[in-house]
Enzyme design. Structure first.
Site, PDB file in Angstrom:
ATOM      1  N   TYR A 154       0.878  -1.031  -0.114  1.00  0.00           N
ATOM      2  CA  TYR A 154       0.002  -0.095   0.006  1.00  0.00           C
ATOM      3  C   TYR A 154       0.928   1.042  -0.122  1.00  0.00           C
ATOM      4  CZ  TYR A 154      -3.710  -3.294   0.961  1.00  0.00           C
ATOM      5  OH  TYR A 154      -4.774  -4.242   0.570  1.00  0.00           O
ATOM      6  N   SER A 155       0.662   2.336  -0.778  1.00  0.00           N
ATOM      7  CA  SER A 155       1.351   3.528  -0.915  1.00  0.00           C
ATOM      8  C   SER A 155       1.300   4.164   0.511  1.00  0.00           C
ATOM      9  CB  SER A 155       0.877   4.323  -2.204  1.00  0.00           C
ATOM     10  OG  SER A 155       1.100   3.601  -3.442  1.00  0.00           O
ATOM     11  N   GLU A 375       4.070   4.027 -11.082  1.00  0.00           N
ATOM     12  CA  GLU A 375       3.787   3.002  -9.904  1.00  0.00           C
ATOM     13  C   GLU A 375       2.220   2.882 -10.102  1.00  0.00           C
ATOM     14  OE1 GLU A 375       5.907   1.926  -6.363  1.00  0.00           O
ATOM     15  OE2 GLU A 375       4.146   2.939  -5.359  1.00  0.00           O
TER      16      GLU A 375
HETATM   17  P1  FAD Z   1      -7.015 -10.213  -2.832  1.00  0.00           P
HETATM   18  O1  FAD Z   1      -7.560 -11.117  -1.492  1.00  0.00           O
HETATM   19  O2  FAD Z   1      -5.513 -10.098  -3.253  1.00  0.00           O
HETATM   20  O3  FAD Z   1      -7.952 -10.407  -4.280  1.00  0.00           O
HETATM   21  C1  FAD Z   1      -7.583  -9.861  -5.086  1.00  0.00           C
HETATM   22  C2  FAD Z   1      -8.966  -9.508  -6.120  1.00  0.00           C
HETATM   23  O4  FAD Z   1      -9.532 -10.800  -6.396  1.00  0.00           O
HETATM   24  C3  FAD Z   1      -9.993  -8.796  -5.214  1.00  0.00           C
HETATM   25  O5  FAD Z   1     -10.641  -7.701  -6.283  1.00  0.00           O
HETATM   26  C4  FAD Z   1     -11.197 -10.001  -5.081  1.00  0.00           C
HETATM   27  O6  FAD Z   1     -12.317  -9.391  -4.995  1.00  0.00           O
HETATM   28  C5  FAD Z   1     -10.902 -10.751  -5.969  1.00  0.00           C
HETATM   29  N1  FAD Z   1     -11.120 -12.125  -5.827  1.00  0.00           N
HETATM   30  C6  FAD Z   1     -10.976 -13.019  -4.866  1.00  0.00           C
HETATM   31  N2  FAD Z   1     -11.261 -14.342  -4.795  1.00  0.00           N
HETATM   32  C7  FAD Z   1     -11.630 -14.396  -6.006  1.00  0.00           C
HETATM   33  C8  FAD Z   1     -12.448 -15.472  -7.019  1.00  0.00           C
HETATM   34  N3  FAD Z   1     -12.376 -16.657  -6.192  1.00  0.00           N
HETATM   35  N4  FAD Z   1     -12.555 -15.306  -7.940  1.00  0.00           N
HETATM   36  C9  FAD Z   1     -12.418 -14.028  -8.542  1.00  0.00           C
HETATM   37  N5  FAD Z   1     -12.036 -13.101  -8.093  1.00  0.00           N
HETATM   38  C10 FAD Z   1     -11.544 -13.194  -6.759  1.00  0.00           C
HETATM   39  N6  FAD Z   1      -4.457  -0.493  -3.009  1.00  0.00           N
HETATM   40  C11 FAD Z   1      -5.090   0.360  -2.429  1.00  0.00           C
HETATM   41  O7  FAD Z   1      -6.394   0.228  -1.798  1.00  0.00           O
HETATM   42  N7  FAD Z   1      -4.413   1.455  -2.044  1.00  0.00           N
HETATM   43  C12 FAD Z   1      -3.033   1.709  -2.080  1.00  0.00           C
HETATM   44  O8  FAD Z   1      -2.513   2.752  -1.908  1.00  0.00           O
HETATM   45  C13 FAD Z   1      -2.386   0.634  -3.097  1.00  0.00           C
HETATM   46  N8  FAD Z   1      -0.945   0.973  -3.232  1.00  0.00           N
HETATM   47  C14 FAD Z   1      -0.283  -0.170  -4.020  1.00  0.00           C
HETATM   48  C15 FAD Z   1       1.001   0.046  -4.254  1.00  0.00           C
HETATM   49  C16 FAD Z   1       1.651  -1.108  -4.750  1.00  0.00           C
HETATM   50  C17 FAD Z   1       3.000  -0.620  -5.232  1.00  0.00           C
HETATM   51  C18 FAD Z   1       0.968  -2.163  -5.414  1.00  0.00           C
HETATM   52  C19 FAD Z   1       1.563  -3.111  -5.929  1.00  0.00           C
HETATM   53  C20 FAD Z   1      -0.297  -2.184  -4.826  1.00  0.00           C
HETATM   54  C21 FAD Z   1      -1.044  -1.177  -4.233  1.00  0.00           C
HETATM   55  N9  FAD Z   1      -2.439  -1.449  -3.924  1.00  0.00           N
HETATM   56  C22 FAD Z   1      -3.141  -0.299  -3.428  1.00  0.00           C
HETATM   57  C23 FAD Z   1      -3.138  -2.850  -4.117  1.00  0.00           C
HETATM   58  C24 FAD Z   1      -3.047  -3.812  -2.989  1.00  0.00           C
HETATM   59  O9  FAD Z   1      -1.706  -4.042  -2.767  1.00  0.00           O
HETATM   60  C25 FAD Z   1      -4.055  -4.997  -3.094  1.00  0.00           C
HETATM   61  O10 FAD Z   1      -3.685  -5.743  -4.354  1.00  0.00           O
HETATM   62  C26 FAD Z   1      -5.428  -4.634  -3.097  1.00  0.00           C
HETATM   63  O11 FAD Z   1      -5.828  -4.171  -1.692  1.00  0.00           O
HETATM   64  C27 FAD Z   1      -6.213  -6.141  -3.022  1.00  0.00           C
HETATM   65  O12 FAD Z   1      -5.876  -6.910  -1.943  1.00  0.00           O
HETATM   66  P2  FAD Z   1      -6.844  -7.852  -1.263  1.00  0.00           P
HETATM   67  O13 FAD Z   1      -5.892  -8.419  -0.228  1.00  0.00           O
HETATM   68  O14 FAD Z   1      -7.872  -6.892  -0.928  1.00  0.00           O
HETATM   69  O15 FAD Z   1      -7.442  -8.644  -2.313  1.00  0.00           O
END
Ligand code: FAD
Length: 377
Positions: A154-155, A375
């Protein structure tokens, strides 16, 4: 879907003398900034904080032609290092930090939910503006039973001094990842994003495992305090820019007296989805010569062809100025969803061609000069 936080007016806004409003809306502390009382809207519970924001002096200083009042920060030794802190806490040994507050940033008509999350790291996980924290959500990784979840990045949306100006907190801007069944169109909670939902549902005092900090691409180049910075964001991509802008316009940082131009383009769905809009609008009033702020509201505004207004349409609108600024050495940053880049690149290529320039050559020059910062995720 459980919503953890009550809708509140986002961050740092001017509080009038109506004490009932102050009592009812702001549970947190108030910070004097530019001769007005500013309320953070945060409920801070930093037990070890010895110099609370209430005692922070406002410092009137000269920024370019104007004399403005800024908030004192400490410890200023956070500015002494020559290199950014990197990977202090690794995935195998993360730092157990504590949630200070979680606030919904968007209005009722915003599609989805985005939260501002303040984390107390006690000064143990220092970072620079533009870096990211890793977060390891609690629970077991379904793909690797017996192991923790993978880290999510997360940024960081605050400056190194944090929203309490004491170097002990970091703030994140997190959009709750939800899953809609393509057939029914209904939300499926079993497939919601693990980490973003953990963060948006967390409560003050909850433990949170953080790693990092990481990332050098989005660091704010400070060698020239009079430089131009063109910042392009979609949604939560605004996070690093909030940090930059607080450092430029809100904080009194002895080593960085910004006198250049910061130009923010923010793309979101509608007015209710704007993030930190009060904070940015305040800079516009106070620093009209140093700050520009353009919003692209895809579901409310139309571009010149009558289609939805995206950030690339705003870039096109101001392309002459942007290209001149880039030719003069401006930095340009892109942060947000991956999907933003193709449309932006197409627009920049089109504009370059109209100007009789090769975009490929220009882009490689910008990269070579370290003016181009991307980014996306
Ligand atoms: P995950 O659990 O990883 O799931 C990913 C996606 O898959 C979700 O949309 C979920 O609904 C979907 N999913 C889950 N299960 C299934 C399934 N069975 N079938 C289909 N789809 C499915 N995010 C921010 O909000 N703010 C930031 O500032 C930010 N900065 C970032 C900076 C960098 C450098 C990077 C690389 C990423 C950043 N992100 C940011 C993104 C963050 O890292 C996450 O990827 C994001 O929050 C999703 O993670 P999660 O664990 O909630 O979802």
């Amino acid at each position: 879907m459980a919503h953890s936080a009550v809708y509140q007016v986002p961050f740092a806004m001017y509080v009038n003398s109506d004490s009932s409003l102050r009592r009812s809306v702001f549970k947190g502390y108030n910070v004097p900034f530019h001769d007005k009382l500013w309320a953070s809207g945060l409920s801070l519970d930093l037990k070890n904080t010895n110099s609370g924001p209430r005692s922070r002096p406002i410092i009137c200083m000269s920024v370019q032609q104007a004399s403005k009042c800024k908030v004192a920060v400490s410890p200023v030794s956070l500015d002494d290092a020559k290199e950014p802190p990197m990977h202090i806490y690794k995935n195998k040994a993360p730092y157990a930090a504590k949630i200070v507050s979680v606030e919904r940033l968007v209005g009722l008509n915003a599609p989805g939910e985005t939260c501002h999350i303040v984390i107390d790291h006690g000064g143990n996980v220092p970072y620079w503006e533009g870096q990211s924290y890793g977060v390891i959500p609690p629970g077991e990784n379904p793909k690797k039973p017996g192991n923790p979840h993978n880290v999510r990045l997360y940024s960081i949306a605050s400056t190194r001094y944090g929203d309490s100006f004491d170097g002990k907190t970091a703030s994140l801007c997190v959009r709750r990842a939800v899953y809609y069944d393509p057939e029914t169109g209904l939300e499926d909670p079993s497939k919601q994003g693990v980490c973003s939902n953990f963060l948006c549902d967390s409560k003050p005092g909850d433990k949170i495992l953080v790693t990092g900090p990481s990332g050098k691409i989005m660091l704010l180049p400070e060698d020239d305090p009079n430089a131009t910075h063109i910042m392009i964001a979609t949604g939560t991509g605004v996070a690093p820019y909030r940090g930059y802008l607080r450092r430029m316009f809100m904080e009194s940082v002895p080593t960085y007296k910004f006198g250049g131009l910061a130009w923010l383009f923010l793309g979101v769905a509608n007015t209710d989805s704007l993030l930190y809009d009060d904070e940015f609008s305040k800079y516009l009033l106070d620093y009209p010569d140093n700050f520009r702020y353009d919003r692209a509201l895809s579901r409310e505004q139309k571009n010149k062809k009558g289609g939805k207004m995206y950030v690339q349409d705003k870039i096109e609108e101001y392309s002459d100025e942007i290209f001149k600024l880039l030719d003069g050495g401006a930095h340009i940053y892109f942060c947000g969803l991956k999907g933003m880049m193709p449309g932006i690149q197409d627009t920049l290529k089109k504009v370059a061609e109209q100007r009789g320039e090769s975009w490929e050559e220009k882009l490689s020059q910008l990269k070579k000069n370290k003016q181009w910062h991307v980014e996306v995720y």
